[in-house]
Design an enzyme around this catalytic site. Structure first.
Site, PDB file in Angstrom:
ATOM      1  N   TRP A  82      -7.179  23.467 -30.008  1.00  0.00           N
ATOM      2  CA  TRP A  82      -6.792  24.526 -30.762  1.00  0.00           C
ATOM      3  C   TRP A  82      -5.314  25.517 -29.989  1.00  0.00           C
ATOM      4  CZ3 TRP A  82      -8.153  30.263 -30.327  1.00  0.00           C
ATOM      5  CH2 TRP A  82      -8.519  30.430 -28.878  1.00  0.00           C
ATOM      6  N   ASP A  83      -5.187  25.103 -28.923  1.00  0.00           N
ATOM      7  CA  ASP A  83      -4.029  25.852 -28.109  1.00  0.00           C
ATOM      8  C   ASP A  83      -2.727  25.620 -29.092  1.00  0.00           C
ATOM      9  OD1 ASP A  83      -6.260  24.923 -26.588  1.00  0.00           O
ATOM     10  OD2 ASP A  83      -4.996  24.849 -24.825  1.00  0.00           O
ATOM     11  N   GLU A 212     -15.918  30.103 -23.994  1.00  0.00           N
ATOM     12  CA  GLU A 212     -16.474  29.091 -23.695  1.00  0.00           C
ATOM     13  C   GLU A 212     -17.770  29.469 -22.629  1.00  0.00           C
ATOM     14  OE1 GLU A 212     -13.886  26.218 -22.602  1.00  0.00           O
ATOM     15  OE2 GLU A 212     -13.555  25.543 -24.670  1.00  0.00           O
ATOM     16  N   LYS A 324     -15.488  33.939 -20.545  1.00  0.00           N
ATOM     17  CA  LYS A 324     -14.476  33.235 -19.713  1.00  0.00           C
ATOM     18  C   LYS A 324     -12.992  33.682 -20.313  1.00  0.00           C
ATOM     19  CE  LYS A 324     -13.166  28.364 -19.260  1.00  0.00           C
ATOM     20  NZ  LYS A 324     -13.183  27.036 -20.037  1.00  0.00           N
ATOM     21  N   GLN A 325     -13.027  34.100 -21.700  1.00  0.00           N
ATOM     22  CA  GLN A 325     -11.577  34.284 -22.308  1.00  0.00           C
ATOM     23  C   GLN A 325     -11.673  35.321 -23.504  1.00  0.00           C
ATOM     24  OE1 GLN A 325     -12.491  29.856 -22.988  1.00  0.00           O
ATOM     25  NE2 GLN A 325     -10.506  30.269 -24.357  1.00  0.00           N
TER      26      GLN A 325
HETATM   27  O1  IFM Z   1      -8.657  24.970 -25.488  1.00  0.00           O
HETATM   28  C1  IFM Z   1      -8.852  25.424 -24.248  1.00  0.00           C
HETATM   29  C2  IFM Z   1     -10.154  26.158 -24.181  1.00  0.00           C
HETATM   30  O2  IFM Z   1     -10.036  27.374 -24.980  1.00  0.00           O
HETATM   31  C3  IFM Z   1     -10.350  26.593 -22.914  1.00  0.00           C
HETATM   32  N1  IFM Z   1     -10.530  25.698 -21.939  1.00  0.00           N
HETATM   33  C4  IFM Z   1      -9.313  25.053 -21.877  1.00  0.00           C
HETATM   34  C5  IFM Z   1      -8.904  24.269 -23.401  1.00  0.00           C
HETATM   35  C6  IFM Z   1      -7.519  23.678 -23.269  1.00  0.00           C
HETATM   36  O3  IFM Z   1      -6.573  24.300 -22.795  1.00  0.00           O
END
Ligand code: IFM
Length: 498
Positions: A82-83, A212, A324-325
């Site tokens: 999705w990045d 995640e 994580k994010q």
């Molecule tokens: O898509 C990301 C995910 O959100 C976090 N881990 C790495 C992936 C690839 O950049």
């Protein structure tokens, strides 16, 4: 007879022609993408480096997309996530819109694989986009942090809506975009339901949001908010096509077996979408169970135990309240006009305390929200982290490849964060602010065939139409009519923190 080597020479493109074409291509990019951070030449150079890398990574001709690491390393095996749509496409849409289009055409080209993936996951109709892929087929090995991230369907839909706001490219919508929107929207009613235990609100269970470190949850705020946006947009596009391009609508509906009652269901689900809110804290919980979990002791965790995923079993992490994010914070950024500034400010503070930013997709998102709620000192720090993630090897893994999302995200910190650009009913709206460390920020963007130059100074902002027909933009609440070769000035409003 012409010897084979002569045939080759007759058809070969001389190196000089390739060079000229490449030079012209790059000139076109910078014409719509150049930027300067006044008073911080190193920061300027970093973002220019970053956006050049994203451009280099972008696919051509609708056959590929942007890999998580571009073509710079073997990390993530060249896969797209999705990045590409959420962190890479905005820059391209504003600088080389045809590349943004190519990325979306790639998703259309892989629709058949996405349909197959949906069937594998037990869905009778529609398409589920692979969480990680090159060809279109799902390559996730570990489903809780892979295929369970259904939000990717809404992310691609969001990118289509954004691309349409930027370009008004109805040919794309007719040939590719609408089919992707409809096929992917069909998944939500199959995984969600009107929950009698929540007053009939539409709930989506057992998915993983962007964060995640929290997997397989009910009502992930980001997923629900983005699904609502997706269903609403798919409904609007369907009705617009029925009214204005009935042949196009009929062609797509026949091809995918879409019935009008399904479209009505999209409207009902969007209107009834459940978005978690905690009255006592005044924040949006990341999901139904997030606040009930024990908080991870972040400050008490030894520095050498980060990133957590390399040192603790996933189940240990999942049992805790730790991100994580950016997750809810990202919803606040992408769908900013749907939430009150005070709510955004409270969400930002709450999630700052429980987020470890082990993912490089995180800092830029926190930076954008910090700008939007007037916390400019923090916004500047987050921006610098995103901008130097690879130049400074801040996550100690740049050797595996550059982090495309953070590189694109550093540009978004400038344009969507400090300049506050978003689209409201198709109109570009700016809410510019400037951190104390900078004397000014100027950048160019393409919008609907025009190039606009924006300069944010300490006291005044200037907008100039560099090319293209007049266009109405908005500076905070004030509409401004941009005309060729005219510069319009407006006050830079120093925002008080919300
Ligand atoms: O898509 C990301 C995910 O959100 C976090 N881990 C790495 C992936 C690839 O950049």
């Amino acid at each position: 007879m012409t010897p084979p080597y002569m045939i080759w020479r007759r058809h070969a493109t001389p190196a000089s022609t390739g060079y000229a074409r490449n030079k012209a291509d790059l000139a076109q990019f910078w014409e719509g993408a150049d930027l300067e951070i006044e008073g911080a030449p190193v920061d300027s150079a970093a973002v220019r480096f970053n956006i050049f890398q994203v451009l280099q990574a972008a696919g051509r001709g609708g056959k590929t997309s942007i890999c998580a690491k571009g073509q710079t390393g073997e990390g993530y095996e060249g896969h797209y996530f999705w990045d590409a749509e959420i962190f890479g496409l905005p820059l391209l849409g504003h600088s080389r819109p045809e590349r943004a289009r190519d990325m979306l055409v790639y998703r259309h080209r892989s629709l058949e694989d996405s349909r197959r993936h949906a069937r594998e996951m037990g869905h009778e109709r529609g398409a589920l986009i692979a969480w990680r892929t090159i060809s279109g087929r799902e390559c996730s090995a570990y489903f809780p942090a892979g295929s369970a991230q259904y939000h990717i369907n809404a992310d691609v839909a969001f990118a289509i809506e954004h691309y349409m706001a930027l370009t008004g490219d109805s040919a794309f919508l007719h040939d590719h975009g609408a089919e992707i929107l409809f096929e992917t929207a069909r998944i939500w009613p199959q995984i969600g339901f009107f929950n009698p235990r929540k007053d009939g609100a539409f709930c989506i269970h057992c998915v993983t949001g962007p964060d995640e470190y929290t997997a397989l949850v009910n009502n992930n705020f980001y997923t629900n908010a983005m699904a609502r946006q997706h269903l609403d947009y798919a409904y609007q596009v369907a009705h617009a096509l029925m009214a204005d391009a009935p042949d196009v609508f009929a062609r797509i509906a026949n091809a995918i077996g879409l019935h009008e009652d399904e479209i009505t269901e999209w409207r009902r689900a969007a209107d009834a979408m459940y978005l978690p809110y905690d009255e006592a804290l005044g924040i949006h919980p990341q999901d139904d169970s997030f606040l009930d979990k024990k908080r991870w002791d972040i400050s008490g965790t030894p520095k050498d135990k980060f990133p957590l995923l390399l040192h603790y079993h996933p189940l240990t992490i999942y049992r805790h309240q730790v991100c994580k994010q950016a997750d809810t914070v990202l919803a606040m950024v992408l769908l900013g006009d749907q939430f009150a500034p005070a709510d955004k400010a409270r969400d930002l503070r709450y999630y700052e305390d429980v987020t470890v930013h082990d993912s490089t997709l995180s800092a830029c998102v926190f930076g954008m929200l910090a700008s939007q709620v007037g916390r400019l000192e923090q916004a500047h720090e987050y921006f610098r982290h995103a901008a130097f993630v690879d130049l400074g090897d801040l996550h100690k893994n740049t050797g595996h490849g550059l982090h495309m999302a953070s590189l694109g995200g550093s540009w978004m910190c400038l344009v969507n964060g400090f300049a506050g650009l978003r689209f409201v009913e198709g109109r570009p709206v700016f809410s510019p602010v400037l951190p104390d460390q900078w004397q000014g920020l100027s950048f160019r963007i393409r919008v609907r065939g025009r190039i606009i130059l924006v300069r944010i100074g300490k006291n005044r902002c200037r907008y100039r139409l560099i090319s293209g027909a007049p266009l109405t933009i908005q500076h905070h609440d004030q509409p401004l009519e941009l005309k060729p070769d005219e510069t319009i000035e407006a006050a830079t409003l120093g925002k008080e923190p919300a």
